[in-house]
Design a protein around this motif. Sequence first.
Motif, mmCIF file in Angstrom:
data_model
loop_
_atom_site.group_PDB
_atom_site.id
_atom_site.type_symbol
_atom_site.label_atom_id
_atom_site.label_comp_id
_atom_site.label_asym_id
_atom_site.label_seq_id
_atom_site.Cartn_x
_atom_site.Cartn_y
_atom_site.Cartn_z
ATOM 1 N N MET A 85 0.836 -1.182 0.000
ATOM 2 C CA MET A 85 0.000 0.000 0.000
ATOM 3 C C MET A 85 0.882 1.247 0.000
ATOM 4 O O MET A 85 1.839 1.331 0.750
ATOM 5 C CB MET A 85 -0.870 -0.018 1.263
ATOM 6 C CG MET A 85 -1.826 1.139 1.315
ATOM 7 S SD MET A 85 -2.936 1.017 2.701
ATOM 8 C CE MET A 85 -2.184 2.188 3.787
ATOM 9 N N GLN A 86 0.547 2.202 -0.860
ATOM 10 C CA GLN A 86 1.335 3.431 -0.924
ATOM 11 C C GLN A 86 0.488 4.612 -0.467
ATOM 12 O O GLN A 86 -0.689 4.705 -0.783
ATOM 13 C CB GLN A 86 1.845 3.685 -2.328
ATOM 14 C CG GLN A 86 2.948 2.748 -2.715
ATOM 15 C CD GLN A 86 3.616 3.197 -3.998
ATOM 16 O OE1 GLN A 86 3.037 3.946 -4.772
ATOM 17 N NE2 GLN A 86 4.825 2.748 -4.208
ATOM 18 N N LEU A 87 1.134 5.487 0.289
ATOM 19 C CA LEU A 87 0.491 6.700 0.764
ATOM 20 C C LEU A 87 1.409 7.847 0.408
ATOM 21 O O LEU A 87 2.529 7.912 0.910
ATOM 22 C CB LEU A 87 0.269 6.620 2.280
ATOM 23 C CG LEU A 87 -0.293 7.857 2.950
ATOM 24 C CD1 LEU A 87 -1.730 8.066 2.498
ATOM 25 C CD2 LEU A 87 -0.221 7.725 4.447
ATOM 26 N N LEU A 88 0.956 8.717 -0.470
ATOM 27 C CA LEU A 88 1.745 9.861 -0.912
ATOM 28 C C LEU A 88 3.085 9.429 -1.506
ATOM 29 O O LEU A 88 4.133 9.961 -1.184
ATOM 30 C CB LEU A 88 1.959 10.851 0.240
ATOM 31 C CG LEU A 88 0.699 11.457 0.835
ATOM 32 C CD1 LEU A 88 1.047 12.287 2.057
ATOM 33 C CD2 LEU A 88 -0.031 12.294 -0.175
ATOM 34 N N SER B 123 6.338 5.170 5.631
ATOM 35 C CA SER B 123 5.348 5.966 6.364
ATOM 36 C C SER B 123 5.367 5.619 7.857
ATOM 37 O O SER B 123 5.202 6.500 8.708
ATOM 38 C CB SER B 123 3.954 5.774 5.779
ATOM 39 O OG SER B 123 3.567 4.418 5.871
ATOM 40 N N PHE B 124 5.576 4.344 8.192
ATOM 41 C CA PHE B 124 5.688 3.959 9.597
ATOM 42 C C PHE B 124 6.903 4.621 10.239
ATOM 43 O O PHE B 124 6.832 5.099 11.376
ATOM 44 C CB PHE B 124 5.782 2.427 9.722
ATOM 45 C CG PHE B 124 5.897 1.954 11.138
ATOM 46 C CD1 PHE B 124 4.793 1.976 11.972
ATOM 47 C CD2 PHE B 124 7.108 1.504 11.633
ATOM 48 C CE1 PHE B 124 4.896 1.547 13.286
ATOM 49 C CE2 PHE B 124 7.225 1.078 12.942
ATOM 50 C CZ PHE B 124 6.114 1.093 13.764
ATOM 51 N N PHE B 125 8.025 4.660 9.536
ATOM 52 C CA PHE B 125 9.228 5.295 10.061
ATOM 53 C C PHE B 125 9.001 6.788 10.288
ATOM 54 O O PHE B 125 9.407 7.342 11.309
ATOM 55 C CB PHE B 125 10.401 5.070 9.102
ATOM 56 C CG PHE B 125 11.687 5.693 9.567
ATOM 57 C CD1 PHE B 125 12.376 5.155 10.636
ATOM 58 C CD2 PHE B 125 12.180 6.828 8.948
ATOM 59 C CE1 PHE B 125 13.555 5.729 11.070
ATOM 60 C CE2 PHE B 125 13.357 7.405 9.380
ATOM 61 C CZ PHE B 125 14.046 6.856 10.450
ATOM 62 N N ILE B 126 8.325 7.450 9.362
ATOM 63 C CA ILE B 126 8.032 8.878 9.507
ATOM 64 C C ILE B 126 7.137 9.115 10.721
ATOM 65 O O ILE B 126 7.357 10.044 11.508
ATOM 66 C CB ILE B 126 7.393 9.433 8.217
ATOM 67 C CG1 ILE B 126 8.436 9.444 7.095
ATOM 68 C CG2 ILE B 126 6.823 10.822 8.438
ATOM 69 C CD1 ILE B 126 7.867 9.759 5.742
ATOM 70 N N LEU B 127 6.116 8.269 10.901
ATOM 71 C CA LEU B 127 5.244 8.397 12.068
ATOM 72 C C LEU B 127 6.001 8.153 13.373
ATOM 73 O O LEU B 127 5.773 8.844 14.367
ATOM 74 C CB LEU B 127 4.065 7.435 11.959
ATOM 75 C CG LEU B 127 3.010 7.789 10.923
ATOM 76 C CD1 LEU B 127 1.988 6.670 10.801
ATOM 77 C CD2 LEU B 127 2.341 9.091 11.285
#
Length: 80
Positions: free
Chosen positions: A1-4, A11-15
């Motif tokens: 799954m891709q988000l932006l 995305s998990f690492f950014i969060l």
Amino acid sequence: MQLLFINFEESFFILLVAFLIFGPQKMPYIARSLGKNLRYFHNVTQEMQRAIWEVTEKSPYNTVSKEPKTKSNEIDENLS
């Protein structure tokens, strides 16, 4: 799954980094403001698309592009 244009792991690492920087108290506020800004951006882009569509539908170029066809048809009918 891709988000932006990033995958799930990125995305998990950014969060995780955001959680460590801002802490758990500010994360709901940040998520809420991000959601409001994304909704605002979405509404603005929809309004711009609607305005562009209305302008192009009512554009004088639409009638101009049809005129040479009708004039050439009239000329052809008069010559026949």
